[in-house]
Design a protein around this motif. Structure first.
Motif, PDB file in Angstrom:
ATOM      1  N   SER A   1       0.826  -1.205   0.000  1.00  9.46           N
ATOM      2  CA  SER A   1       0.000   0.000   0.000  1.00  9.46           C
ATOM      3  C   SER A   1       0.863   1.260   0.000  1.00  9.46           C
ATOM      4  O   SER A   1       0.598   2.211  -0.737  1.00  9.46           O
ATOM      5  CB  SER A   1      -0.925  -0.005   1.221  1.00  9.46           C
ATOM      6  OG  SER A   1      -1.714   1.157   1.250  1.00  9.46           O
ATOM      7  N   GLY A   2       1.885   1.255   0.818  1.00  9.86           N
ATOM      8  CA  GLY A   2       2.786   2.406   0.870  1.00  9.86           C
ATOM      9  C   GLY A   2       3.481   2.641  -0.462  1.00  9.86           C
ATOM     10  O   GLY A   2       3.565   3.779  -0.942  1.00  9.86           O
ATOM     11  N   ALA A   3       3.957   1.564  -1.076  1.00  9.23           N
ATOM     12  CA  ALA A   3       4.653   1.692  -2.356  1.00  9.23           C
ATOM     13  C   ALA A   3       3.718   2.186  -3.455  1.00  9.23           C
ATOM     14  O   ALA A   3       4.060   3.107  -4.210  1.00  9.23           O
ATOM     15  CB  ALA A   3       5.261   0.353  -2.758  1.00  9.23           C
ATOM     16  N   ILE A   4       2.522   1.606  -3.533  1.00  7.06           N
ATOM     17  CA  ILE A   4       1.569   2.021  -4.568  1.00  7.06           C
ATOM     18  C   ILE A   4       1.129   3.465  -4.348  1.00  7.06           C
ATOM     19  O   ILE A   4       1.038   4.248  -5.292  1.00  7.06           O
ATOM     20  CB  ILE A   4       0.354   1.064  -4.630  1.00  7.06           C
ATOM     21  CG1 ILE A   4       0.794  -0.294  -5.156  1.00  7.06           C
ATOM     22  CG2 ILE A   4      -0.751   1.633  -5.504  1.00  7.06           C
ATOM     23  CD1 ILE A   4      -0.286  -1.360  -5.116  1.00  7.06           C
ATOM     24  N   SER A   5       0.869   3.833  -3.102  1.00  2.45           N
ATOM     25  CA  SER A   5       0.467   5.213  -2.801  1.00  2.45           C
ATOM     26  C   SER A   5       1.562   6.199  -3.167  1.00  2.45           C
ATOM     27  O   SER A   5       1.292   7.249  -3.759  1.00  2.45           O
ATOM     28  CB  SER A   5       0.124   5.364  -1.318  1.00  2.45           C
ATOM     29  OG  SER A   5      -1.050   4.686  -1.010  1.00  2.45           O
TER      30      SER A   5
END
Length: 190
Positions: free
Chosen positions: A31-35
């Motif tokens: 989630s952090g990477a995609i965001s």
């Protein structure tokens, strides 16, 4: 009445706890990477490109929801016949079906929920882009309209996707199996 094996129950609990912890941390990382990537790309984009990125995120969530539902709905029997005939992707499909609970959890919960959160963030970014480029009488209306649009696309797309997934579960699982087979280079896993 059969007695349960306490050692087996304890191993199963540990296995479940490891799975939950793994999914928890993997979700945070993904989630952090995609965001991070979507925010960086969207901030440097125009409204049309940002909207296309948003649609891609929503579409990705719908596709993974379809895969998760298909894996949860499909029967393993046709794949044994395909595997006996050495049809590419059949062995991978069997592995998916034997791990249906985890595959469905990853597809529906991890990827689906991440796409939901990221699409919400992306819609806020698009609302900000619109408000910085266009004079609007009611700024909050832009944010509300974007949120409603994303929710409608996501829920409507997933509703259609679930119907497709249940009706074509064997074909979808086989397609995913073939993709996994192609990506892995056709290697057999033990």
């Amino acid at each position: 009445m059969a007695k349960t094996d306490p050692a087996a129950a304890q191993r199963e609990r540990r296995k479940t706890i490891r799975w939950v912890v793994t999914v928890f941390f993997a979700t945070i990382a993904i989630s952090g990477a995609i965001s991070l990537v979507s925010d960086a790309v969207m901030e440097g984009s125009n409204i049309i490109a940002a909207f296309l990125i948003l649609l891609a995120i929503v579409f990705l969530g719908i596709v993974f929801d379809i895969i998760g539902m298909a894996v949860a709905s499909a029967d393993e029997k046709p794949f044994h016949s395909m595997a006996a005939r050495k049809v590419p992707g059949a062995q991978e499909a069997i592995r998916l079906l034997r791990n249906a609970e985890r595959v469905s959890s990853i597809c529906n919960d991890v990827v689906g929920d991440i796409c939901g959160v990221v699409s919400g963030s992306a819609s806020a970014t698009i609302a900000g882009l619109i408000l910085s480029n266009v004079e609007v009488g009611w700024p909050r209306g832009v944010s509300l309209a974007m949120s409603a649009l994303v929710a409608g696309l996501t829920v409507g797309g997933k509703a259609i996707g679930k119907t497709v997934a249940v009706g074509s579960c064997t074909e979808i699982v086989h397609l995913v199996g073939r993709v996994i087979h192609a990506v892995s280079g056709g290697r057999k896993k033990k």
